[in-house]
Design an enzyme around this catalytic site. Structure first.
Site, PDB file in Angstrom:
ATOM      1  N   GLU A 163       0.815  -1.213   0.000  1.00 56.71           N
ATOM      2  CA  GLU A 163       0.000   0.000   0.000  1.00 56.71           C
ATOM      3  C   GLU A 163       0.851   1.267   0.000  1.00 56.71           C
ATOM      4  O   GLU A 163       0.466   2.271  -0.609  1.00 56.71           O
ATOM      5  CB  GLU A 163      -0.966  -0.014   1.185  1.00 56.71           C
ATOM      6  CG  GLU A 163      -2.126  -1.004   1.037  1.00 56.71           C
ATOM      7  CD  GLU A 163      -1.751  -2.476   1.212  1.00 56.71           C
ATOM      8  OE1 GLU A 163      -0.611  -2.755   1.659  1.00 56.71           O
ATOM      9  OE2 GLU A 163      -2.581  -3.344   0.908  1.00 56.71           O
ATOM     10  N   HIS A 203     -12.201  -6.489   7.493  1.00 61.56           N
ATOM     11  CA  HIS A 203     -12.862  -6.111   6.236  1.00 61.56           C
ATOM     12  C   HIS A 203     -14.041  -5.188   6.490  1.00 61.56           C
ATOM     13  O   HIS A 203     -14.893  -5.054   5.633  1.00 61.56           O
ATOM     14  CB  HIS A 203     -13.340  -7.363   5.478  1.00 61.56           C
ATOM     15  CG  HIS A 203     -12.222  -8.257   5.060  1.00 61.56           C
ATOM     16  ND1 HIS A 203     -11.710  -9.231   5.875  1.00 61.56           N
ATOM     17  CD2 HIS A 203     -11.507  -8.306   3.914  1.00 61.56           C
ATOM     18  CE1 HIS A 203     -10.722  -9.857   5.257  1.00 61.56           C
ATOM     19  NE2 HIS A 203     -10.578  -9.321   4.070  1.00 61.56           N
TER      20      HIS A 203
END
Ligand SMILES: Cc1ncc(C[n+]2csc(CCOP(=O)(O)OP(=O)(O)O)c2C)c(N)n1
Ligand SMILES: [Mg+2]
Length: 753
Positions: A483, A553
């Site tokens: 990321e 999530h």
């Protein structure tokens, strides 16, 4: 340095060459001699820059002791590799990400001692930051020296993105096109076919994960970038063998393909030049990246805040001193008959005089004034809250949307479909847009697509489906699972004028990019006093209510990002707003974090027909989802449909009329709409999906309490998630996240207060 041993001493050499024909011939021969291609004149120049660099350090140290400047970090010991790089690279043509010890390089590229001293005193006219950054944090747009920062290693991924942008622009020259009314109006792009990006770092910084991410991408993409590791064997007090397994970074990186590697004595400008030249030539020829590992010394402590005698014995420091590039270079010039002692003294005197004049001027320089503090946190040119970003939707005629022979009704589209359609239209309109992230491409192995063996993926939520097929693999591609790499390289590209629209697959995994997101991307414009900027879009799938998403999530956490000045934060609740806000995000001149709620991607609530290729929603303009008179509910994202459900029930059952405000953008947020509504209803409830304490709603509640105290008939209330993580088991998830029933209860209590 390979040194011949000519007669030493100025008088002897000069006198005898005049009288002895053999020596005169030798002198003539020497005059034409070059050193790995460097002429004698160039070596004199090299010494001038090296010496100037050291003298700026010494003067700054003195000024710090006199409390006339506030920080000092030196380039001492690193001068030779700096000038070597300077000979191989071209300012304003190549691109530079030099770290704080690269004073000699920056001088050689065109920075001046006066500039450096202006930064040291924190002057308004400091060309690198206007008094905002510590000394030795370089930035010169005209020289292509990109604004540098303090975190060790964040520059490396940005440099990779910069190199990638150069390659992209070469292949997409039309990306140069400007457009009125979007960021391109204020952002030129330029490139050279064979430009090279330079990035430097210390030995300790190779321990940062971002270094490895950068090396990986440069290698994989064969980018024209040269990494220079200036190895002074210490990172503050930590020696190299503690930082680097085996103590030698060259050994560790040697397995990366496509690289040209060099390991060199970085205190010797001649051998350093030869190594740099081989590496830069390799990059310029488009063969791949270069890696130069330069062994240097650190004759002064890490900075003036450090005393190296606490961890380095005299014997070690003396060993370093014997390799000092300044004294070695003096000896070399004398031995080679390039300069005699008198010549050296003259050169040094000239540098000294210039330095004194620079110090005198810098100490007189005006300071920046407090009224300028917030200047350039955001673009001064393009205001995304302005009317130009508020355009009307143009919905397709039913006949256009549905073929005449079709019996099917034309259904409104989901948020996922409209985001995809908006990306598609914007990519068509603007060739500077590149889209990447994990899994965003249709198929990385293009061949499978060409042979029609597979359909293609286009994102784990399919938001980018079909974009690679439509726009090609150099505009839409998969990134490694890294990321920081995504955000760091995008920042480098945006600095060059591209518009990356990158994706972070799940908000829960944004954290590896946090240093780039907090200390780099949103800071670039402010810290460089508007010399550089990096407008781009980061799309992030966020949120819960997934039944089974669990804690990795499902999390929110938007307040962490609204706490970052310089970063716009958007959080749409429906398809139409998502389309309009995404277009504004792409066309605006600031970095934008675009939060897309996963649960809303395909929700029935808030679907819409495509509003046309110019539809935009301005930032900072809330939407009144439902007008009311008894109570204001301020919310956003997936809480909007839940709050609406609760409000409708409350009206049905109790006759309470709730005014429901959807903020749409969290930074900036629409205080005016909130204040007008609360002034009317005298009751405010702030609702959000994130955990209650320290959440986004805390700021809104505090503002209302602070500024509207006299108009309130009840305390400001919040409804939010429990101060917990989101659990996997749906029974727990339901209890943790705010449900319509919680909102109903909160609204009722407040209405009854
Ligand atoms: C991310 C980050 N962690 C810690 C620091 C504090 N710090 C500044 S310089 C430095 C050492 C860097 O050593 P090295 O990379 O070898 O460069 P050198 O200073 O020796 O040239 C550290 C730990 C920082 N600036 N950034
Ligand atoms: Mg070091």
């Amino acid at each position: 340095m390979q040194l011949a041993t000519p007669p030493r001493g100025s008088g002897y050499w000069m006198a005898t060459t005049k009288t002895d024909p053999k020596l005169a011939a030798l002198a003539d021969e020497r005059k034409c001699k070059t050193y790995e291609g460097l002429t004698r004149q160039q070596l004199i120049e090299a010494y001038r820059f090296m010496y100037s660099s050291r003298r700026v350090d010494d003067r700054e140290i003195l000024l710090k002791r006199q409390q006339k400047i506030f920080f000092q970090i030196s380039g001492a010991g690193h001068e030779a590799i700096g000038v070597a790089a300077g000979f191989c690279l071209k300012p304003g043509y190549d691109w530079f990400y030099p770290y704080y010890r690269d004073r000699a390089l920056v001088l050689m590229l065109g920075g001046t001692p006066y500039d450096m001293l202006l930064q040291a005193v924190g002057a308004a006219d400091d060309p690198s930051s206007g008094g905002r950054q510590m000394p030795s944090h370089w930035a010169y747009p005209r020289l292509n020296i990109v604004t540098q920062s303090s975190p060790t290693g964040t520059q490396i991924l940005q440099a990779v993105g910069c190199a990638q942008a150069g390659v992209y622009l070469r292949n997409h020259p039309n990306a140069k096109q400007k457009a009125e009314g979007d960021y391109r109006q204020f952002k030129d792009v330029s490139w050279q076919g064979d430009e090279v990006t330079y990035v430097s770092l210390g030995d300790g910084t190779t321990s940062e994960g971002e270094f490895w991410e950068a090396i990986n991408t440069a290698s994989n993409r064969k980018l024209p970038i040269v990494f220079v590791v200036e190895d002074n064997e210490y990172a503050i007090s930590v020696p190299v063998e503690v930082q680097t397994a085996g103590g030698n970074i060259s050994r560790l990186v040697s397995g990366f393909p496509n690289f040209h590697f060099e390991e060199v004595d970085g205190t010797d400008p001649v051998v350093s030049y030869a190594a740099m030249k081989r590496a830069v030539d390799y990059c310029r020829a488009g063969k791949g990246p270069g890696f130069v590992h330069a062994h240097v010394i650190r004759p002064y402590s890490h900075s003036l805040s450090d005393d190296e005698r606490l961890y380095r014995p005299d014997v070690e420091r003396q060993r370093d001193a014997a390799r000092d590039p300044i004294t070695r270079m003096q000896m070399f010039l004398i031995r080679e008959g390039i300069l005699d002692e008198k010549g050296i003294n003259q050169l040094e005197k000239k540098v000294e005089d210039e330095m004194q004049a620079a110090v005198d001027r810098a100490l007189e320089a005006a300071f920046p004034t407090p009224d300028t503090i917030t200047r350039y946190i955001y673009s001064p040119n393009l205001d995304p809250t302005s009317k130009q970003f508020g355009t009307e939707p143009v919905f397709p005629q039913i006949s256009e949307a549905a073929p005449s022979d079709s019996k099917k009704p034309v259904l409104p589209k989901t948020m996922a479909e409209l985001i995809n359609a908006t990306l598609r239209d914007e990519m068509k309109r603007d060739e500077r847009i590149v889209v990447y992230g994990e899994d965003v491409a249709d198929v990385s192995r293009e061949d499978y697509l060409k042979k029609k063996l597979v359909k293609g993926k286009g994102g784990v939520f399919k938001l980018t489906a079909g974009l690679q097929m439509a726009f090609g693999s150099d505009r839409v591609f998969n990134s490694p699972i890294a990321e920081a790499q995504i955000v760091g390289t995008a920042t480098g590209m945006a600095t060059r004028g591209l518009k990356p629209v990158v994706e972070i697959q799940f908000f829960d995994y944004i954290w590896p990019a946090m240093l780039q997101l907090r200390d780099e991307l949103p800071v670039i414009r402010w810290r460089s006093n508007n010399a550089f900027s990096a407008p781009l879009v980061i799309r992030v799938a966020i949120g819960g209510y997934l039944t089974g998403g669990a804690l990795y999530h499902s999390q929110c956490g938007e307040s962490i990002f609204t706490h970052i000045p310089g970063l716009r934060v958007v959080f749409p609740s429906n398809a139409l707003d998502a389309a309009g806000l995404l277009r504004t995000a792409i066309r605006c001149d600031d970095p934008v974090l675009f939060l897309e709620h996963k649960r809303l991607y395909r929700e029935t609530y808030g679907r819409s027909h495509y509003p046309g290729s110019d539809f935009m929603v301005p930032f900072g303009k809330a939407k009144i989802v439902q007008p009311g008179t008894d109570l204001t509910v301020i919310t956003y994202g997936a809480v909007v449909p839940r709050a609406l459900q609760a409000a409708q029930k409350l009206e049905r059952e109790q006759g309470v009329k709730v005014e429901l405000v959807d903020l749409r953008t969290l930074n900036p947020f629409d205080w005016e709409t909130i204040a007008n509504s609360v002034a009317k209803t005298n009751r405010a409830l702030v609702a959000y999906e994130d955990s209650l304490s320290w959440g986004y709603g805390a700021e809104i509640a505090a503002r209302i309490a602070d500024q509207m105290f006299g108009q309130l008939d009840a305390p400001v209330r919040r409804v939010a998630a429990m101060d917990s993580y989101v659990a996997y088991q749906p029974v727990l998830e339901d209890a943790i996240l705010p449900q319509a029933s919680d909102l109903y209860r909160g609204m009722k209590e407040l209405a009854d207060y």
